[in-house]
Motif scaffolding. Structure first.
Motif, short mmCIF file in Angstrom:
data_model
loop_
_atom_site.label_atom_id
_atom_site.label_comp_id
_atom_site.label_asym_id
_atom_site.label_seq_id
_atom_site.Cartn_x
_atom_site.Cartn_y
_atom_site.Cartn_z
N TYR A 1 54.25 19.05 -10.05
CA TYR A 1 53.66 18.84 -8.72
C TYR A 1 52.43 17.94 -8.81
O TYR A 1 52.22 17.07 -7.97
N ILE A 2 51.62 18.14 -9.85
CA ILE A 2 50.41 17.34 -10.00
C ILE A 2 50.74 15.93 -10.48
O ILE A 2 50.15 14.95 -10.02
N LEU A 3 51.71 15.83 -11.39
CA LEU A 3 52.00 14.51 -11.97
C LEU A 3 52.77 13.61 -11.03
O LEU A 3 52.62 12.39 -11.06
N SER A 13 53.57 12.98 9.18
CA SER A 13 53.74 14.30 8.57
C SER A 13 52.80 14.51 7.38
O SER A 13 52.59 15.63 6.97
N GLU A 14 52.24 13.45 6.84
CA GLU A 14 51.35 13.59 5.68
C GLU A 14 49.91 13.85 6.10
O GLU A 14 49.06 14.09 5.26
N GLU A 15 49.63 13.73 7.41
CA GLU A 15 48.23 13.87 7.83
C GLU A 15 47.69 15.26 7.53
O GLU A 15 48.35 16.25 7.78
N GLU A 16 46.49 15.31 6.99
CA GLU A 16 45.88 16.59 6.65
C GLU A 16 44.46 16.64 7.18
O GLU A 16 43.86 15.61 7.46
N ASP A 41 44.68 19.84 -0.40
CA ASP A 41 45.40 18.77 0.32
C ASP A 41 45.71 17.61 -0.62
O ASP A 41 44.95 17.32 -1.55
N ASP A 42 46.81 16.92 -0.34
CA ASP A 42 47.24 15.80 -1.19
C ASP A 42 46.13 14.77 -1.39
O ASP A 42 45.91 14.29 -2.51
N ALA A 43 45.46 14.44 -0.29
CA ALA A 43 44.46 13.37 -0.37
C ALA A 43 43.33 13.78 -1.32
O ALA A 43 42.87 12.97 -2.12
#
Lengths: 433, 433
Positions: free
Chosen positions: B83-85, B253-256, B53-55
């Motif tokens: 994607y990581i940077l 939409s970003e909630e994980e 997850d992004d967080a």
């Protein structure tokens, strides 16, 4: 086009991709669709029928002669043929199968025996399988000489004499190896595989997880029976997301833009009827407090706010839960953690909005006691909403019911009933109405 | 594991796929995650960070030394590195880029210059491009001899000396052709291509429509700059569906699942606050009729039913509209037809439920006149719900606003306000309250 000018039509659609031809079909008037196909004859690519809405396809197939369909299906890839045949009624299906060459007929019959929505229904049966002792050179020569190769493939499979899957070699690896090298020495001896009876959603998640472009499909004995391609998986994922979005919005997952008014009225009214029943339940809760409402009309003004906040919070939690269940992120391992988290979120948001709404209510109606009443009701409602929003989808999914379909009405019923009951009940006790 | 037993850990994760390694990271306590990566050293595959997850990723990257990150990023595929940077802050990004070899640094910098969410951010830069006059044999020999080939590829590209894309040859076609054949004669001279600046959703729809596994990415001048792979497209489609589902449910939409309670409370409360405002608006409509409510408490009992039916019908239409807009099925060409259809559906369902609810109301409260009042209100509300449900998403999308985000509150406001106003208004006039 209605002039039945077949040669000109054939010339026009010659370079069309199947997707574009499908769009053309959908844009035509319903009665022109089968006519176009008959006029085009063999120039019509039946793969276009896999690109149109289900309702359009069924309508067209009903109109066409079974011999025309059999003719068209024969030219198709195995998986496209299955896709077109699976929705037909048994009689037409049998009639079309009878008109196919025996080899194709048996292959299609076998695929149609796998359960609906299983990997076996989506797989290709054309694939390249070689024995492990062949060399790279032998394999490449074999591919150059064989006429009847699959249209596209990204790996070749390695099998033993009994047809059991031993390994797989990606094409780029084959190309980069020298001719005398044996297949056995370059193959991946534990390739990703799917059981033909596995649900297609499980296969899709495997593709997504391991970034696959194709995967071997095996039967219970580990024999290679087909191959799943990523383009079909893309469609599976899309259909799955589509169904979830529609079902969460109270729409039948099969509804499509091309459906007739009558179909839509019927399918949507089912959900409206369910909603009516739950709304009548909430109304009867309100009715139980009609005495209090008559004495204090502010309660009637404020009660929809409590119910609506509960409904919104319940939908938020439910949406997250349903989605996480669909993507397999939510399971036994973390269910308790997420339930606890949602309850805490409900409590914190409940407390914050209790303060806010209590102030608004007091300022609006000038009755100081309305504050604690509505505040308490909001906390109770938002915590119940969080609890219902997470526990209902989890329970449905554990019972084997699709949580996207029935969570919505159940969660709304809980939030409405709890919202009205807690607010009116607390008010009645507090004010002694 | 906390014993900092690096060799044992390295041995344990040796055979892990990046997805499984990602799952392991997510399952660990937050403070153990960077420690695991440091202990594993070069044995840690940074690709695992693209699977969490992004967080979680942002937290881990903040903890790690930039030199460790630079070391890990260097081993990655180009698109994974981007994607990581891309989510790092400018300072860390610059620091990490500085520690990379010049070639990679320039390539990454260029990719990061493409707009967020564009095809250029998702593409691979490793590809095989050959001149059109080479033969199949030359090409295969070139591939066998070159050390630094892409990890996986499904087609080779054909370019002119200026780097302009001329065509593409799928690997299976290359394998099946004889060695002396020239590339020019077997290449597809109009391959599917994506502009680097195109939104990734458009690229995804192209892949889906034409069942692609890879597609060339070109700059404005038609020069080949990279290649998009289907596994990235699967992720794009999944993210898009995910965002739509969450936004329609009133969730960011970003909630994980891995978000902290505090993050969730903050993001969800925004939507609850919007809902509170619209609920207060509806409440003030009700308040305007408080005199009528006091005289006839049955109105208070029945009004939530009218609003809830309207909300449900509006959500149905809106869900279909938002989804059809996302899949590009709904556009200028058919907008009017769908608007008309939805209005007719609203009218027919309105009429049906008007009859049903009128009977229920009359039987329940024994007031014959309640029937036509609630019936009329239901028709008005369901037609407005259909109108709002289709016109609001269409208008938002034409204004360049994502309809999934803001349609919900707008549609609910309309159905609530119209529902309460029509029912209470008609009742007040009818009964002369």
């Amino acid at each position: 086009i209605r002039a039945a000018d077949a040669p000109r039509l054939q010339h026009l659609v010659e370079d069309f991709h199947e997707s574009d031809l499908g769009d053309l079909l959908e844009a035509l008037e319903p009665e022109d669709r089968p006519r176009l196909i008959e006029l085009l004859g063999p120039a019509f690519d039946f793969a276009a029928l896999t690109e149109v809405d289900d309702a359009v396809r069924e309508e067209i197939l009903e109109e066409l002669e079974t011999s025309t369909v059999a003719e068209g299906v024969r030219e198709l890839d195995h998986d496209d043929a299955v896709y077109i045949l699976e929705d037909l009624d048994e009689e037409d299906k049998a009639e079309i199968l009878e008109q196919l060459p025996p080899v194709e007929r048996v292959a299609l019959q076998r695929a149609l025996e796998y359960p609906e929505g299983s990997a076996g229904r989506r797989m290709q049966n054309e694939l390249i399988a070689v024995p492990p002792f062949w060399t790279v050179g032998q394999t490449i020569d074999f591919m150059r000489e064989t006429e009847n190769l699959p249209d596209t493939f990204y790996e070749i499979f390695v099998i033993d004499p009994g047809g059991h899957l031993l390994g797989a070699v990606p094409l780029d690896k084959l190309l980069r190896s020298k001719r005398p090298v044996t297949i056995q020495s370059i193959m991946d001896d534990d390739p990703d595989r799917v059981r033909a009876t596995d649900p297609q959603e499980d296969a899709a998640r495997l593709f997504q997880r391991y970034n696959l472009v194709s995967a071997a499909v095996t039967d219970e004995a580990g024999r290679l029976v087909g191959v799943l391609m990523v383009d079909d998986i893309v469609d599976v994922l899309d259909e799955e997301a589509d169904a979830d979005i529609k079902q969460l919005g109270g729409v039948n997952s099969e509804e499509e833009l091309s459906d007739t008014v009558w179909d839509i009225v019927k399918s949507r009214s089912t959900w409206l009827f369910v909603n009516l029943c739950t709304a009548l339940l909430s109304a009867s809760v309100i009715n139980a407090f009609s005495g209090s409402l008559q004495k204090m009309v502010a309660l009637a003004v404020l009660m929809p706010i409590v119910a609506s906040m509960g409904g919104n919070a319940g939908t938020q939690t439910m949406t997250v839960a349903v989605r996480a269940l669909a993507t397999r992120e939510l399971g036994r391992a973390n269910a308790w953690r997420i339930i606890r988290r949602e309850m805490v979120v409900g409590l914190l948001n409940g407390a914050a909005f209790a303060l806010l709404l209590a102030s608004v209510a007091v300022l609006w109606f000038g009755t100081a006691n309305l504050g604690p009443v509505i505040g308490l009701a909001i906390v109770v409602t938002l915590v119940s909403a969080a609890f219902g929003g997470i526990v209902i989808p989890l329970a449905l999914s554990r019972l084997g019911v699709d949580p996207a379909v029935s969570s919505g009405p159940l969660v709304t019923t809980i939030t409405d009933v709890v919202g009205f009951f807690s607010f009116l009940g607390i008010a009645t006790l507090w004010f002694g109405l």
